[in-house]
Structure formats: structure tokens, C-alpha cells
Design a protein around this motif. Sequence first.
Motif, PDB file in Angstrom:
ATOM      1  N   LEU A 284      -2.498 -12.425   1.020  1.00 52.61           N
ATOM      2  CA  LEU A 284      -2.986 -11.035   1.092  1.00 52.61           C
ATOM      3  C   LEU A 284      -2.298 -10.317   2.294  1.00 52.61           C
ATOM      4  CD1 LEU A 284      -4.772  -8.738  -0.002  1.00 52.61           C
ATOM      5  CD2 LEU A 284      -6.532  -9.443   1.400  1.00 52.61           C
ATOM      6  N   MET A 285      -1.816  -9.164   2.015  1.00 52.03           N
ATOM      7  CA  MET A 285      -1.196  -8.694   3.119  1.00 52.03           C
ATOM      8  C   MET A 285      -1.756  -7.269   3.345  1.00 52.03           C
ATOM      9  SD  MET A 285       1.053  -7.534   5.533  1.00 52.03           S
ATOM     10  CE  MET A 285       1.999  -9.127   5.963  1.00 52.03           C
ATOM     11  N   LEU A 286      -2.320  -6.909   4.562  1.00 50.87           N
ATOM     12  CA  LEU A 286      -2.455  -5.483   5.037  1.00 50.87           C
ATOM     13  C   LEU A 286      -1.361  -4.851   5.646  1.00 50.87           C
ATOM     14  CD1 LEU A 286      -4.018  -2.865   5.112  1.00 50.87           C
ATOM     15  CD2 LEU A 286      -5.450  -4.147   7.082  1.00 50.87           C
ATOM     16  N   LEU A 287      -0.345  -4.176   4.914  1.00 48.39           N
ATOM     17  CA  LEU A 287       0.457  -3.452   5.636  1.00 48.39           C
ATOM     18  C   LEU A 287       0.199  -2.012   6.251  1.00 48.39           C
ATOM     19  CD1 LEU A 287       4.165  -3.348   3.931  1.00 48.39           C
ATOM     20  CD2 LEU A 287       3.291  -1.831   5.615  1.00 48.39           C
ATOM     21  N   VAL A 288       0.129  -2.001   7.206  1.00 55.33           N
ATOM     22  CA  VAL A 288      -0.328  -0.790   7.803  1.00 55.33           C
ATOM     23  C   VAL A 288       0.633  -0.130   9.205  1.00 55.33           C
ATOM     24  CG1 VAL A 288      -1.893  -2.027   9.523  1.00 55.33           C
ATOM     25  CG2 VAL A 288      -2.511   0.329   9.224  1.00 55.33           C
ATOM     26  N   SER A 289       1.243   0.748   8.720  1.00 52.12           N
ATOM     27  CA  SER A 289       2.163   1.331   9.600  1.00 52.12           C
ATOM     28  C   SER A 289       2.215   2.880   9.751  1.00 52.12           C
ATOM     29  CB  SER A 289       3.884   0.912   8.969  1.00 52.12           C
ATOM     30  OG  SER A 289       3.959   1.626   7.948  1.00 52.12           O
ATOM     31  N   GLY A 290       3.166   3.395  10.131  1.00 54.25           N
ATOM     32  CA  GLY A 290       3.096   4.951  10.538  1.00 54.25           C
ATOM     33  C   GLY A 290       3.100   5.625   9.417  1.00 54.25           C
ATOM     34  N   GLY A 291       3.920   5.284   8.576  1.00 55.69           N
ATOM     35  CA  GLY A 291       3.928   6.034   7.043  1.00 55.69           C
ATOM     36  C   GLY A 291       3.186   5.385   5.843  1.00 55.69           C
ATOM     37  N   HIS A 292       2.852   4.244   6.013  1.00 51.71           N
ATOM     38  CA  HIS A 292       2.413   3.397   4.660  1.00 51.71           C
ATOM     39  C   HIS A 292       1.135   2.568   5.330  1.00 51.71           C
ATOM     40  CE1 HIS A 292       6.694   3.859   4.156  1.00 51.71           C
ATOM     41  NE2 HIS A 292       6.698   4.194   2.994  1.00 51.71           N
TER      42      HIS A 292
ATOM     43  N   ASP B 173      -3.327   9.689   1.017  1.00 51.98           N
ATOM     44  CA  ASP B 173      -2.848  10.725   1.835  1.00 51.98           C
ATOM     45  C   ASP B 173      -2.286  10.228   2.882  1.00 51.98           C
ATOM     46  OD1 ASP B 173      -5.452  10.332   3.354  1.00 51.98           O
ATOM     47  OD2 ASP B 173      -6.262  11.707   1.659  1.00 51.98           O
ATOM     48  N   ASP B 174      -2.743  10.658   4.293  1.00 52.51           N
ATOM     49  CA  ASP B 174      -2.189  10.284   5.484  1.00 52.51           C
ATOM     50  C   ASP B 174      -2.488   8.726   5.566  1.00 52.51           C
ATOM     51  OD1 ASP B 174      -1.571  12.516   6.083  1.00 52.51           O
ATOM     52  OD2 ASP B 174      -2.888  13.068   7.426  1.00 52.51           O
ATOM     53  N   ALA B 175      -1.308   8.032   6.114  1.00 55.68           N
ATOM     54  CA  ALA B 175      -1.517   6.508   6.524  1.00 55.68           C
ATOM     55  C   ALA B 175      -2.077   6.517   7.943  1.00 55.68           C
ATOM     56  CB  ALA B 175      -0.106   6.007   6.786  1.00 55.68           C
ATOM     57  N   PRO B 176      -2.631   5.477   8.284  1.00 51.12           N
ATOM     58  CA  PRO B 176      -3.387   5.401   9.440  1.00 51.12           C
ATOM     59  C   PRO B 176      -2.441   5.760  10.736  1.00 51.12           C
ATOM     60  CG  PRO B 176      -3.796   3.612   8.357  1.00 51.12           C
ATOM     61  CD  PRO B 176      -3.112   4.330   7.312  1.00 51.12           C
ATOM     62  N   GLY B 177      -1.246   5.421  10.755  1.00 52.00           N
ATOM     63  CA  GLY B 177      -0.278   5.707  11.800  1.00 52.00           C
ATOM     64  C   GLY B 177       0.061   7.334  11.741  1.00 52.00           C
ATOM     65  N   GLU B 178       0.125   7.825  10.945  1.00 51.20           N
ATOM     66  CA  GLU B 178       0.167   9.353  10.785  1.00 51.20           C
ATOM     67  C   GLU B 178      -1.105  10.245  11.349  1.00 51.20           C
ATOM     68  OE1 GLU B 178       2.130  11.114   6.882  1.00 51.20           O
ATOM     69  OE2 GLU B 178       1.196   9.456   6.235  1.00 51.20           O
TER      70      GLU B 178
ATOM     71  N   MET C 141      -7.730   4.161   0.231  1.00 56.83           N
ATOM     72  CA  MET C 141      -8.252   4.816   1.463  1.00 56.83           C
ATOM     73  C   MET C 141      -7.624   6.159   1.783  1.00 56.83           C
ATOM     74  SD  MET C 141      -7.381   1.399   3.918  1.00 56.83           S
ATOM     75  CE  MET C 141      -5.939   1.277   2.895  1.00 56.83           C
ATOM     76  N   SER C 142      -8.427   6.996   2.587  1.00 52.76           N
ATOM     77  CA  SER C 142      -7.934   8.512   2.997  1.00 52.76           C
ATOM     78  C   SER C 142      -8.394   8.711   4.382  1.00 52.76           C
ATOM     79  CB  SER C 142      -8.723   9.374   1.954  1.00 52.76           C
ATOM     80  OG  SER C 142      -8.431  10.638   2.472  1.00 52.76           O
ATOM     81  N   PHE C 143      -7.397   9.310   4.980  1.00 50.18           N
ATOM     82  CA  PHE C 143      -7.478   9.482   6.404  1.00 50.18           C
ATOM     83  C   PHE C 143      -7.242  10.914   6.742  1.00 50.18           C
ATOM     84  CE2 PHE C 143      -6.661   5.050   6.595  1.00 50.18           C
ATOM     85  CZ  PHE C 143      -7.655   4.442   7.114  1.00 50.18           C
ATOM     86  N   SER C 144      -7.094  11.862   5.832  1.00 49.34           N
ATOM     87  CA  SER C 144      -6.839  13.020   6.121  1.00 49.34           C
ATOM     88  C   SER C 144      -7.960  13.713   6.293  1.00 49.34           C
ATOM     89  CB  SER C 144      -5.940  13.849   4.731  1.00 49.34           C
ATOM     90  OG  SER C 144      -5.878  15.111   4.883  1.00 49.34           O
ATOM     91  N   GLY C 145      -8.974  13.579   5.746  1.00 46.98           N
ATOM     92  CA  GLY C 145     -10.300  14.239   5.912  1.00 46.98           C
ATOM     93  C   GLY C 145     -10.891  13.850   7.229  1.00 46.98           C
TER      94      GLY C 145
END
Length: 391
Positions: free
Chosen positions: A164-172, A192-197, A242-246
Motif C-alpha cells: 500500500l502506497m500513500l503518495l503525498v506530494s505537492g500536486g498529488h 481538490d488541493d493536495a496536501p503539498g498545495e 480527501m479534501s484540503f481546500s476547505g
Amino acid sequence: MNNPWHCLRPITVLPACLKACNWGLPLSKSVIVLGLESSCDDTAAAVVRRDPTGQTEILSSIVRTQTSLHADFGGVVPEIAARAHAEILDHCVEEALTQAKTPLSLIDGIAVTSGPGLIGGVVSGVMCAKGLSAALGIPLYGVNHLAGHALTPRLTDDIPYPYLMLLVSGGHCQFLIAHGPDAFERLGGTIDDAPGEAFDKVARLVGLPQPGGPSVESAAQAGRDGTFTLPRPLLDRAGCDMSFSGLKTAVLRTRDRIVAEHGGLPSQLRADLCAEFQAAVVDVLAEKTRRALSVYLQAAPARATLCVAGGVAANTAIRSALENVSAEFDASFVAPPLSLCTDNAAMIAFAAIEQMPHRRADDLTLTARPRWPLDKTSPAMLGSGKKGAKA
């Protein structure tokens, strides 16, 4: 004669391997691949070797950041990034070859990020790779940037599929089950926004320098718990999306309230706000990881493994939370070294080596792709456009 560019062979006839696809390089002998990466604001080149026993070694890894070029703009400017890649990529290649003590004549293949990413930067890398491939008469491999991140745990820890991979980068940001070098099943991701964004945008909102991730994490260390309360989006919704925009908008409103009450943003309250924002991101990622692990474990893998990769994986609070979640499920936890979490070319070269037995090499019609989902069967999370699925 120490200049590696002297190894270029003149082309009299375009090599057949570049006119038509082939099955690439045999792995019955040592294979040395030059990798190129230019999808965002890091220009990178690396040389990676795999021997016949399957042992892989990074002979060199050169990364040149553009942080100073974009500092005054509060984020990456695509045109500036593209020009910088074009100016420095050949120097990175030369430096990587020199560090690896490997002339171009010993390179067996060229691997390059051909998407997704900022199209100008991706084009710079693809064109450089095409030129080298044509001049040397060796196979060319276009690699999905996300696959590079997703396969990094295989490079660092040689873990077995499936994991299992959690790919967590600036845009994804995606949860993926890696079934093979080019077989990924998406369980969920950001809509929407990825965590890096989100980290970058929050840094701008509170007046911290870019890149936002390290700045917010550093400020959060001085933050006090309980000063503010921010939402944990989508925790009340089933699944792994997931959603991080709000959350970013909630930070904006809280900042405005602080400014109205205090006539500015005091440093302690800035730290408190950063700490609460980071805690919210950690809580969301931890809970969604629990759900993803539950789905993954239904496949009853012989050895359950949770991996994390991408630039945001450098955040120590996120790493610690994910490691704790893994322990809850009695799963192994793998996080690559920080130097291999952020964008680099070693992961691109390695991804090509992993995929060689399962795919054809590309020819000179290889194109740059701004969008390129890893899971080719799941519906696009962010919609589609003329260029195809966005994620």
C-alpha cells in the motif's frame, strides 16, 4: 577526454530501436540507466545500475532546486521553471555522469519523466532525453513521475508486491495498491488541493516563505495546542478520498479574524495556527490511511506493508502518525530517505529498470503529458479535459 560528451557517437542511420518499439533491455546482464527529472521546480539527473542478481545501486543523483528563482512570486512560475530546466539540465547530466564515473558510452538506456507535471518543464526533459537517445542509439523510456515515487520503496527497501502506497506530494495525494511495476490500483485521493498545495497556500496566507511545507512545519513546532479549532474535511464520509481546500479556507478566515482583533498576525498566534493546520492534515491522513489499510488487508498479502513517498512525506509529524497507524494494523512501515522523497531522477531511472521486462521502449514520438493517471481503469478524480484525465 574527461568530458563525458566526447562519448557521443555520430548518427549515420537512425537506430532501429528508435524507429519502432522494442522490448528494451535484457536484465540478464548489468544495466545502467541515466534518469532525467524536470516535472516541477527541481532539475535532476541520476545514474542507476542493476546487476544480474537484481541488486540496484544509485551511482549518482544530482538535484538542482529553483527555490531562489521563484521566491519573490510565492510559488512556482511555470515559464521561469521551464527556462531554468532548459538551461541547466545538460549540466546536471554531465555532473551525474562524472559523479558516477560512467561515460555516456556505458549508458544502456535513457529514462525521463514524460508526465504529469508543468508541461514546459516536462518538455525540456523529454527533448533532452530524445537527443541523448538518438545520439547514442540506445532505448528511451518515458516514465510516469508518480510511478517514480510509488516505486521508490522498491529501490530503498526491496519490498515485495503488493504494498500500500500513500503518495503525498505537492500536486498529488493518492492511496495506491502497487501490484506490479506498472499496475496500480487507486483506493482514493484528494478531490481538490493536495496536501503539498495546501501547505504552500497556508504559508502564503500567514506570511511564511516558500516552499511552504518546511516553513509551516517549523512554525508549528512553537505552536500551542487548543488555541484554534479547524475542520477535518471528509472524515464524516466513507472511503479514502480527501479534501484540503476547505481547510485552507478555514485558515484564511481564522487569519482574518486574528488580524481584525490584533491589528496584525502576532508570531505566537501564527505558530498556533500553523500547528492546528498541520494537526488537521495529520488527522485526516491518519484516518484515511486506516481505511485504506483495511481495504488493502482484505487482499490478505503475505507481508502487509504501508509505504509513503512524495515531498510531503518529509514532514516528521505526518511520518510519525503514519508509522503509528501501521503499528495498529501490524503492518510494516517504509518511508524512503528524505532525499528520495522529494523529486529526483534516481527514482525515474529505477522505475524504468523495474518496468523494462514488462513494457516496450519508446521511440522519438514520445510526448510530454501534463496529465497521466497511474490507475488507468478508475474514473478521473479531478475530471477530464482535452488533454485527458487530470488525476
